[in-house]
Design a protein around this motif. Structure first.
Motif, PDB file in Angstrom:
ATOM      1  N   PHE A 258       2.865   3.883  -8.812  1.00 41.52           N
ATOM      2  CA  PHE A 258       2.937   2.919  -7.719  1.00 41.52           C
ATOM      3  C   PHE A 258       3.267   3.614  -6.399  1.00 41.52           C
ATOM      4  O   PHE A 258       2.593   3.418  -5.386  1.00 41.52           O
ATOM      5  N   GLY A 259       4.297   4.425  -6.394  1.00 38.57           N
ATOM      6  CA  GLY A 259       4.713   5.112  -5.172  1.00 38.57           C
ATOM      7  C   GLY A 259       3.649   6.061  -4.643  1.00 38.57           C
ATOM      8  O   GLY A 259       3.358   6.081  -3.441  1.00 38.57           O
ATOM      9  N   LEU A 260       3.055   6.839  -5.525  1.00 37.15           N
ATOM     10  CA  LEU A 260       2.041   7.801  -5.116  1.00 37.15           C
ATOM     11  C   LEU A 260       0.805   7.099  -4.568  1.00 37.15           C
ATOM     12  O   LEU A 260       0.282   7.475  -3.513  1.00 37.15           O
ATOM     13  N   THR A 261       0.354   6.065  -5.241  1.00 32.95           N
ATOM     14  CA  THR A 261      -0.835   5.345  -4.797  1.00 32.95           C
ATOM     15  C   THR A 261      -0.581   4.615  -3.485  1.00 32.95           C
ATOM     16  O   THR A 261      -1.441   4.608  -2.598  1.00 32.95           O
ATOM     17  N   THR A 262       0.588   4.010  -3.335  1.00 36.64           N
ATOM     18  CA  THR A 262       0.914   3.306  -2.095  1.00 36.64           C
ATOM     19  C   THR A 262       0.948   4.267  -0.916  1.00 36.64           C
ATOM     20  O   THR A 262       0.369   3.986   0.139  1.00 36.64           O
ATOM     21  N   CYS A 263       1.600   5.419  -1.085  1.00 36.48           N
ATOM     22  CA  CYS A 263       1.676   6.403  -0.001  1.00 36.48           C
ATOM     23  C   CYS A 263       0.311   6.999   0.311  1.00 36.48           C
ATOM     24  O   CYS A 263      -0.045   7.175   1.479  1.00 36.48           O
ATOM     25  N   PHE A 264      -0.460   7.300  -0.720  1.00 30.25           N
ATOM     26  CA  PHE A 264      -1.788   7.867  -0.511  1.00 30.25           C
ATOM     27  C   PHE A 264      -2.689   6.870   0.211  1.00 30.25           C
ATOM     28  O   PHE A 264      -3.414   7.231   1.135  1.00 30.25           O
ATOM     29  N   SER A 265      -2.638   5.618  -0.198  1.00 31.90           N
ATOM     30  CA  SER A 265      -3.450   4.583   0.441  1.00 31.90           C
ATOM     31  C   SER A 265      -3.056   4.398   1.907  1.00 31.90           C
ATOM     32  O   SER A 265      -3.912   4.222   2.774  1.00 31.90           O
ATOM     33  N   ALA A 266      -1.766   4.444   2.196  1.00 35.34           N
ATOM     34  CA  ALA A 266      -1.304   4.295   3.575  1.00 35.34           C
ATOM     35  C   ALA A 266      -1.778   5.455   4.441  1.00 35.34           C
ATOM     36  O   ALA A 266      -2.150   5.247   5.598  1.00 35.34           O
ATOM     37  N   GLN A 267      -1.794   6.658   3.884  1.00 36.91           N
ATOM     38  CA  GLN A 267      -2.250   7.813   4.662  1.00 36.91           C
ATOM     39  C   GLN A 267      -3.753   7.788   4.871  1.00 36.91           C
ATOM     40  O   GLN A 267      -4.237   8.102   5.954  1.00 36.91           O
ATOM     41  N   VAL A 268      -4.506   7.416   3.865  1.00 35.93           N
ATOM     42  CA  VAL A 268      -5.962   7.377   3.989  1.00 35.93           C
ATOM     43  C   VAL A 268      -6.380   6.293   4.974  1.00 35.93           C
ATOM     44  O   VAL A 268      -7.254   6.510   5.815  1.00 35.93           O
TER      45      VAL A 268
ATOM     46  N   GLN B 210       2.863   0.766   5.990  1.00 32.06           N
ATOM     47  CA  GLN B 210       3.600  -0.485   5.772  1.00 32.06           C
ATOM     48  C   GLN B 210       2.712  -1.717   5.735  1.00 32.06           C
ATOM     49  O   GLN B 210       3.129  -2.801   6.102  1.00 32.06           O
ATOM     50  N   SER B 211       1.489  -1.561   5.282  1.00 32.95           N
ATOM     51  CA  SER B 211       0.572  -2.684   5.156  1.00 32.95           C
ATOM     52  C   SER B 211       0.716  -3.299   3.765  1.00 32.95           C
ATOM     53  O   SER B 211       0.822  -2.579   2.771  1.00 32.95           O
ATOM     54  N   PRO B 212       0.701  -4.635   3.652  1.00 37.55           N
ATOM     55  CA  PRO B 212       0.762  -5.256   2.335  1.00 37.55           C
ATOM     56  C   PRO B 212      -0.415  -4.867   1.438  1.00 37.55           C
ATOM     57  O   PRO B 212      -0.277  -4.829   0.216  1.00 37.55           O
ATOM     58  N   LEU B 213      -1.563  -4.542   2.035  1.00 39.43           N
ATOM     59  CA  LEU B 213      -2.713  -4.131   1.234  1.00 39.43           C
ATOM     60  C   LEU B 213      -2.430  -2.824   0.499  1.00 39.43           C
ATOM     61  O   LEU B 213      -2.870  -2.651  -0.646  1.00 39.43           O
ATOM     62  N   ASP B 214      -1.685  -1.922   1.127  1.00 36.66           N
ATOM     63  CA  ASP B 214      -1.319  -0.677   0.449  1.00 36.66           C
ATOM     64  C   ASP B 214      -0.472  -0.964  -0.781  1.00 36.66           C
ATOM     65  O   ASP B 214      -0.641  -0.325  -1.821  1.00 36.66           O
ATOM     66  N   TYR B 215       0.417  -1.900  -0.672  1.00 33.06           N
ATOM     67  CA  TYR B 215       1.265  -2.263  -1.806  1.00 33.06           C
ATOM     68  C   TYR B 215       0.451  -2.962  -2.901  1.00 33.06           C
ATOM     69  O   TYR B 215       0.713  -2.779  -4.085  1.00 33.06           O
ATOM     70  N   PHE B 216      -0.540  -3.758  -2.501  1.00 37.85           N
ATOM     71  CA  PHE B 216      -1.418  -4.374  -3.497  1.00 37.85           C
ATOM     72  C   PHE B 216      -2.193  -3.307  -4.256  1.00 37.85           C
ATOM     73  O   PHE B 216      -2.310  -3.361  -5.478  1.00 37.85           O
ATOM     74  N   ILE B 217      -2.710  -2.324  -3.533  1.00 38.48           N
ATOM     75  CA  ILE B 217      -3.469  -1.244  -4.169  1.00 38.48           C
ATOM     76  C   ILE B 217      -2.567  -0.460  -5.122  1.00 38.48           C
ATOM     77  O   ILE B 217      -2.975  -0.124  -6.241  1.00 38.48           O
ATOM     78  N   GLY B 218      -1.335  -0.178  -4.711  1.00 41.91           N
ATOM     79  CA  GLY B 218      -0.394   0.521  -5.586  1.00 41.91           C
ATOM     80  C   GLY B 218      -0.064  -0.273  -6.839  1.00 41.91           C
ATOM     81  O   GLY B 218      -0.015   0.266  -7.946  1.00 41.91           O
TER      82      GLY B 218
END
Length: 78
Positions: free
Chosen positions: A7-17, A22-30
């Motif tokens: 969860f943490g890795l995917t959320t951070c990676f999605s936010a950087q890409v 801090q977007s809710p979509l990044d948290y959904f993807i994680g």
């Protein structure tokens, strides 16, 4: 521990890409990635799909709630 790391890795990676921290979509993807890992562990597509939607929606709602200041309970009564 593995699910938290995914969860943490995917959320951070999605936010950087996406360059939108801090977007809710990044948290959904994680959350969805975490559900997919859980489904792979259970050898079940249905478990993975339901967990993806459940974890993703819960994570996004928690992020939106934190940004908006939602509270589940009121202030403590003294």
């Amino acid at each position: 521990a593995t699910l938290g790391a995914v969860f943490g890795l995917t959320t951070c990676f999605s936010a950087q890409v996406r360059e939108e921290p801090q977007s809710p979509l990044d948290y959904f993807i994680g959350g969805c990635a975490t559900g997919a890992v859980l489904g792979a562990r259970a050898h079940s597509y249905m478990t993975g799909t339901v967990a993806c939607l459940g974890f993703g929606t819960t994570a996004a709602l928690m992020k939106i709630g934190n940004k908006e200041g939602w509270r589940l309970t009121g202030p403590p009564k003294l």
